[in-house]
Motif scaffolding. Structure first.
Motif: not given
Length: 318
Positions: A262-263, A266-267
């Protein structure tokens, strides 16, 4: 603790070594007589000389300076503990430096004749039919070494005293070969040559109970597992025309695993990503995963060390 029975004793004079049949459950004490003397040490399986103490494997498991509570390991594919360091009153030994040799003294010092560890080992081992080619890298007892910040190994002076000793407990039957190091023009033995006392004891129950357990694994192979178990009788290397490659674990099986981030994940990956991987998300994630795995689960095994279990408490030790 009950007293150990002494089985045999010798004193090694400078320039000499001694091949000793040390059976499983026996202890070899290597002891300073005057102090400040390095001792080189070789060790072979008494029943199969192709298995020998391997400084590289030992160095990987226990570091550059093995001491009390560590093992001396044999080379792959045997990779088993041959000896256990039961006692070490100085705590400075070395598995970085190779044995000194006639070549070293001639090339560095101009001596075309000088006592040296390789020749001493070769002569001591000759009693059991071994050749100068069979001498292996030495475990250097009482030898003080360091590694500099730029990666160079250096020798420093030692401070061993009369009576200081290392006790080596045989876990299998071995041929143990200590020798008085011949390096009288180096810091190894503070520029001197002195005798060394050797004593073989029968280990007590307390000695044996104090040895940590090492794993016995399927990957530890012996000649019965070899495709070529016979020792070559000739020296020349000649290609076998009937050879067909049969590498272990080949063909390799590679399986693609899809991972959806998810975001937020990924970060996190971007924050942990090493520059070497660029935009290759798969390789970056693989590195993060296995780095975490090493730190979380492997500990010392990160360097290929086996899992060693602490010995069970001995009655009366508190």
């Amino acid at each position: 603790m009950s007293a150990r029975n002494i089985l045999s004793e010798w004193t090694m004079q400078p320039g000499t070594g001694k091949a000793i049949e040390l059976l499983a459950g026996q202890i070899l004490r290597i002891e300073q007589v005057e102090g400040l003397q390095c001792v080189d040490f070789n060790c072979f399986n008494l029943h199969d000389y192709k298995e020998f103490m391997h400084c590289g494997r030992t160095r990987t498991v226990h570091g550059f300076n093995p001491s009390k509570g560590t093992f001396m390991w044999s080379a792959p594919p045997r990779e088993r503990a041959m000896l256990y360091i039961l006692e070490d009153t100085v705590g400075r030994n070395d598995v970085l430096f190779p044995r000194c040799s006639a070549y070293v003294y001639e090339s560095a010092y101009g001596f075309d004749a000088h006592t040296n560890c390789h020749d001493i080992q070769a002569e001591a081992q000759r009693e059991y039919g071994l050749t100068p080619d069979d001498v292996h890298d030495s475990f250097n007892l009482f030898m003080c070494t360091e590694v500099t910040l730029d990666g160079r190994a250096t020798i420093t002076r030692q401070a061993s005293k009369p009576g200081d000793h290392v006790d080596l407990l045989a876990l299998v039957d071995v041929l143990a070969i200590p020798n008085v190091c011949g390096a009288d023009v180096m810091r190894t033995s503070n520029f001197g040559l002195k005798p060394i006392k050797l004593t073989v004891f029968e280990a007590t129950a307390a000695d044996l109970n104090g040895v940590p357990k090492t794993p016995i694994l399927r990957s530890q192979r012996t000649p019965k597992d070899f495709r070529q178990p016979m020792i070559k009788a000739d020296r020349a290397l000649v290609r076998d025309p009937s050879y067909v490659a049969a590498f272990v674990n080949v063909p390799l099986v590679v399986e693609e695993v899809s991972v959806v981030l998810d975001d937020g994940e990924a970060a996190m990956l971007d924050a942990l990503r090493l520059p070497v991987y660029g935009t290759d998300d798969g390789s970056a994630l693989r590195d993060v995963l296995f780095t975490w795995w090493e730190q979380r689960f492997l500990g010392a095994a990160e360097a290929g060390a086996p899992a060693i279990s602490a010995p069970a408490p001995h009655p009366g030790n508190g």
